[in-house]
Design a protein around this motif. Structure first.
Motif, PDB file in Angstrom:
ATOM      1  N   ARG A  73     -14.457   4.750  66.266  1.00 11.04           N
ATOM      2  CA  ARG A  73     -14.432   4.694  64.804  1.00 11.04           C
ATOM      3  C   ARG A  73     -13.015   4.890  64.280  1.00 11.04           C
ATOM      4  O   ARG A  73     -12.267   5.735  64.753  1.00 11.04           O
ATOM      5  CB  ARG A  73     -15.365   5.750  64.225  1.00 11.04           C
ATOM      6  N   LEU A  74     -12.686   4.096  63.274  1.00  6.83           N
ATOM      7  CA  LEU A  74     -11.382   4.191  62.638  1.00  6.83           C
ATOM      8  C   LEU A  74     -11.469   5.152  61.468  1.00  6.83           C
ATOM      9  O   LEU A  74     -12.411   5.095  60.666  1.00  6.83           O
ATOM     10  CB  LEU A  74     -10.942   2.803  62.163  1.00  6.83           C
ATOM     11  N   LEU A  75     -10.498   6.043  61.353  1.00 10.63           N
ATOM     12  CA  LEU A  75     -10.500   7.053  60.291  1.00 10.63           C
ATOM     13  C   LEU A  75     -10.032   6.418  58.986  1.00 10.63           C
ATOM     14  O   LEU A  75      -8.900   5.948  58.882  1.00 10.63           O
ATOM     15  CB  LEU A  75      -9.575   8.213  60.670  1.00 10.63           C
ATOM     16  N   ALA A  76     -10.880   6.365  57.993  1.00  8.26           N
ATOM     17  CA  ALA A  76     -10.567   5.784  56.687  1.00  8.26           C
ATOM     18  C   ALA A  76     -10.414   6.915  55.674  1.00  8.26           C
ATOM     19  O   ALA A  76     -11.344   7.709  55.479  1.00  8.26           O
ATOM     20  CB  ALA A  76     -11.665   4.825  56.248  1.00  8.26           C
ATOM     21  N   VAL A  77      -9.239   6.992  55.051  1.00 12.51           N
ATOM     22  CA  VAL A  77      -8.911   8.103  54.153  1.00 12.51           C
ATOM     23  C   VAL A  77      -8.875   7.599  52.713  1.00 12.51           C
ATOM     24  O   VAL A  77      -8.159   6.650  52.394  1.00 12.51           O
ATOM     25  CB  VAL A  77      -7.560   8.735  54.527  1.00 12.51           C
ATOM     26  N   THR A  78      -9.648   8.239  51.846  1.00 10.30           N
ATOM     27  CA  THR A  78      -9.685   7.920  50.417  1.00 10.30           C
ATOM     28  C   THR A  78      -9.207   9.127  49.631  1.00 10.30           C
ATOM     29  O   THR A  78      -9.656  10.250  49.885  1.00 10.30           O
ATOM     30  CB  THR A  78     -11.107   7.539  49.973  1.00 10.30           C
ATOM     31  N   PHE A  79      -8.302   8.895  48.686  1.00  9.06           N
ATOM     32  CA  PHE A  79      -7.795   9.978  47.848  1.00  9.06           C
ATOM     33  C   PHE A  79      -8.539   9.971  46.522  1.00  9.06           C
ATOM     34  O   PHE A  79      -8.588   8.954  45.825  1.00  9.06           O
ATOM     35  CB  PHE A  79      -6.293   9.810  47.605  1.00  9.06           C
ATOM     36  N   ASN A  80      -9.129  11.096  46.178  1.00 10.39           N
ATOM     37  CA  ASN A  80      -9.884  11.248  44.937  1.00 10.39           C
ATOM     38  C   ASN A  80      -9.151  12.233  44.036  1.00 10.39           C
ATOM     39  O   ASN A  80      -9.090  13.425  44.319  1.00 10.39           O
ATOM     40  CB  ASN A  80     -11.299  11.743  45.235  1.00 10.39           C
ATOM     41  N   ASP A  81      -8.565  11.713  42.976  1.00  8.04           N
ATOM     42  CA  ASP A  81      -7.797  12.538  42.046  1.00  8.04           C
ATOM     43  C   ASP A  81      -8.755  13.172  41.045  1.00  8.04           C
ATOM     44  O   ASP A  81      -9.278  12.499  40.156  1.00  8.04           O
ATOM     45  CB  ASP A  81      -6.757  11.676  41.334  1.00  8.04           C
TER      46      ASP A  81
END
Length: 695
Positions: free
Chosen positions: A302-310
């Motif tokens: 699995r590829l690590l997908a990073v989402t930034f939530n402000d």
């Protein structure tokens, strides 16, 4: 930071590889600090910094002919050897045509060739030294080597006209240190230097043959897939071992707190089309794109997908929803990083010294928060907008190529956004004027605007497009510069206009698009250094040479269609077998970034005003402190001032302070005083005049 550095001397010295370097003070050998010697005298080359073993390759044809490639390069050793033999005859372009992002250095006898990239993300610098020429992929080591002072003319141009090559020329913030333009190579022969372009120049007299849109998009897909594939094929690197548990923290929290990335490969997943395309391509290609077995999730694929939530600023709910839908892919492991007021722009202005200044310094801590939760190899979508989107000035290119019918869709979109029936006539008139305006006239018009301090521009999407329909325009920070600084930049532009009788050799839209790309790539390089996480590599495949070339071959008629970037990337994903994209995928969103910048500026207004209490920019004669303080207070109160211009001012002030506060130097064999800007900045008027001499 990582860079390579070397020099070409006028006379050969009979020193061996183990004693490479010049003789410094007290007989000590002069060499870079923390360096690894790639080859020795008479023209030595070093790799400096935390390069991975697979990122540095040297291939020999014989004792006098060799090639060094630093970075991610998809060429095999045999291909490098063939490229070396071809380059020995003078051909250069093939050295930049392998997949990946790298710098190639070729030594053929006493001739040294260093190739820069097309975007400007991997620049090459040079400076005269000891009768020869020193070169590097960073400017600061050369400034230390030559004890260079600041080039105030370059700093003024960086604020007044950051996207105008005639103002910036080939200068850097350091006097005497020069930059090789994107798409060019530095060629040294026994110390003598020459700048050679390796890209073919299209004729302006004859329009290029019409390109097939389907083939052009297929070429973009192939280049992008190969750019991702070459990074997946590179050896995986595991960051330093976790020193142990911390009460109340899980493994991921410990890594983030200690600035350690997750082992394996990951990607940004903002919900936008660029990052989503890279994440889905990397997760879908054969191989093991994700974490290593025994680390992280243990799944190994699995590829690590990073989402930034402000959490401090809203407006991105739709993008976050799309990111969550994309992350439902079983090949992705989704991580959401939340940010509060302490991650807003301007909230944390502490950071390392970067090679050059850039507006991203004010947002570096915000990006570092996201990247700390990322992987050892992390994909970002930076550069997609600059290489795929149509700059408004490309409307003039369509008129030059007699393709007026293709103006209908973009003009209709602007009309809907503005609601005025006068929009088509205004846009068409501006494009027609630009198509008939010589480059020299465009530079003279900008010089006149700077001298008369005319910075007011129309508002809204239509106003921005109309303002961009020109050969050159002032930077957003120009309105706050002193009259002396603006006058110096105006003189530079007038000098550039006198030299540019034949124009830049490109159509206005193509020319403006390349300058915007170079500006973005330079700022991304600053961001990588300012937000660097130890043991992590950021990958921006959209800035690879082959991807940039493929994107430049896209027809103008395809580019100018509204939503062209999302349509191209959707076709790229469909060609790679990805079809189930969420509704609204590709919808542009810029409001949240502007809102975050304004909120961060409002919260940090007092500290920013204190920063400009006695600014170094005022000592250099670039600004008046009271003028900037007033602008900061007005912007914090909600006045409609250009926030990106204030970011330019704040970031340059921060960079100057970090530069003057540093200790030590990049070299051994020199005393502590042998570093860039040894005397600091002395408050004076007329400081710009010496730095603004034409090169």
């Amino acid at each position: 930071m990582r860079w390579l550095v070397g020099w070409s001397s006028t006379a050969a010295r009979a020193l061996g590889a183990e004693t490479a370097g010049a003789t410094g003070y007290d007989g000590e050998t002069l060499r870079p600090v923390g360096s690894h010697l790639l080859w020795g005298d008479p023209d030595p080359l070093w790799a400096v910094g935390d390069w991975r073993p697979d990122e540095v390759r040297v291939v020999h044809a014989d004792a006098q002919n060799r090639i060094a490639v630093l970075g991610i390069c998809g060429a095999s050793d045999e291909e490098l050897r063939r490229g070396l033999l071809t380059a020995r005859g003078g051909a250069l372009r093939h050295l930049t045509a392998w997949p990946g992002s790298y710098t190639a250095v070729v030594q053929a006898g006493r001739r040294i060739t260093v190739c820069g990239d097309l975007a400007g993300a991997r620049p090459v610098f040079h400076a005269p030294w000891e009768g020869g020429t020193a070169y590097a992929t960073a400017a600061l080591p050369l400034a230390d080597l030559t004890e260079a002072n600041l080039d105030f003319g370059h700093l003024a141009a960086l604020l007044a006209a950051p996207e105008v090559p005639a103002a910036l020329r080939d200068t850097t913030p350091y006097e005497g240190v020069r930059r090789v333009a994107p798409g060019h190579a530095l060629v040294l022969r026994a110390g003598a230097r020459e700048i050679a372009g390796y890209e073919p120049v299209a004729s302006l007299a004859v329009a290029a043959p019409p390109a097939d849109p389907d083939r052009a998009v297929d070429a973009v897909r192939d280049a992008l897939v190969e750019a991702v594939r070459v990074r997946l094929a590179a050896p995986r690197h595991v960051p330093g071992l976790d020193p142990g548990p911390v009460p109340g923290m899980g493994p991921a929290e410990r890594r983030a707190a200690r600035g350690m990335p997750v082992p394996g490969i990951g990607a940004d997943l903002s919900g936008g089309p660029a990052s989503g395309t890279l994440a889905l391509l990397a997760a879908g290609l054969p191989g093991r794109p994700g974490t290593l077995l025994g680390h992280g999730t243990g799944a190994g694929e699995r590829l690590l997908a990073v989402t930034f939530n402000d959490l401090a600023v809203g407006g991105r709910e739709a993008e976050l929803e799309r990111a969550g839908a994309l992350a439902a892919n079983p090949r992705l492991h989704h991580v959401v990083v939340t940010g509060a007021e302490d991650t807003l722009p301007y909230a944390d202005l502490d950071g390392p010294l970067t090679d050059e200044p850039g507006p991203s310094l004010v947002t570096a801590a915000r990006h570092r928060t996201r990247l700390a939760a990322g992987s050892a190899d992390h994909f970002t979508g930076h550069g997609a907008r600059q290489v795929l989107d149509a700059h408004p000035a490309r409307l003039a290119d369509l008129l030059l190529d007699r393709q007026r019918r293709h103006l209908v869709r973009p003009v209709a979109a602007l009309t809907r956004a503005d609601g005025s029936v006068l929009v088509p006539a205004r846009v068409y008139g501006a494009a027609r004027r630009l198509s008939r305006t010589p480059y020299r006239t465009g530079l003279e018009a900008l010089a006149e605007r700077l001298m008369r301090r005319r910075f007011d521009e129309p508002k809204g999407p239509v106003g921005a497009s109309l303002a961009a329909l020109t050969w050159a325009r002032p930077g957003p920070a120009a309105r706050w510069l002193t009259g002396e600084a603006l006058a110096e930049v105006s003189v530079l532009l007038q000098t550039g206009a006198d030299r540019a009788a034949g124009g830049p050799g490109q159509r206005p839209g193509e020319f403006r698009a390349r300058t915007v790309l170079a500006r973005h790539a330079a700022d991304l390089r600053v961001l990588e250094q300012a937000a660097e996480v130890r043991s992590q590599r950021l990958h921006a495949p959209f800035l690879d040479n082959q991807v940039v070339r493929a994107c430049r071959d896209l027809p103008e008629a395809l580019r100018v269609k509204p939503g062209a970037r999302a349509a191209v990337l959707r076709t790229v994903l469909e060609g790679a077998g990805v079809t189930d994209l969420p509704p609204g995928w590709g919808t542009p969103s810029h409001a949240s970034s502007a809102a975050a910048a304004r909120t961060g500026l409002r919260l940090a207004a007092d500290s920013l005003v204190d920063l400009f209490d006695t600014p170094l920019l005022a000592d250099a004669g670039l600004v008046e402190a009271r003028v900037v303080r007033k602008a900061l207070r007005e912007a914090a109160a909600g006045e409609p001032l250009p926030l990106d211009g204030l970011a330019d001012l704040v970031s340059l002030e921060l960079w100057l302070r970090r530069l003057l506060a540093r200790r030590g130097t990049c070299w051994t064999g020199t005393p502590a005083r042998a570093r860039a800007v040894p005397a600091g900045i002395a408050p004076q008027r007329g400081a710009l005049r010496a730095g603004a001499r034409p090169s």
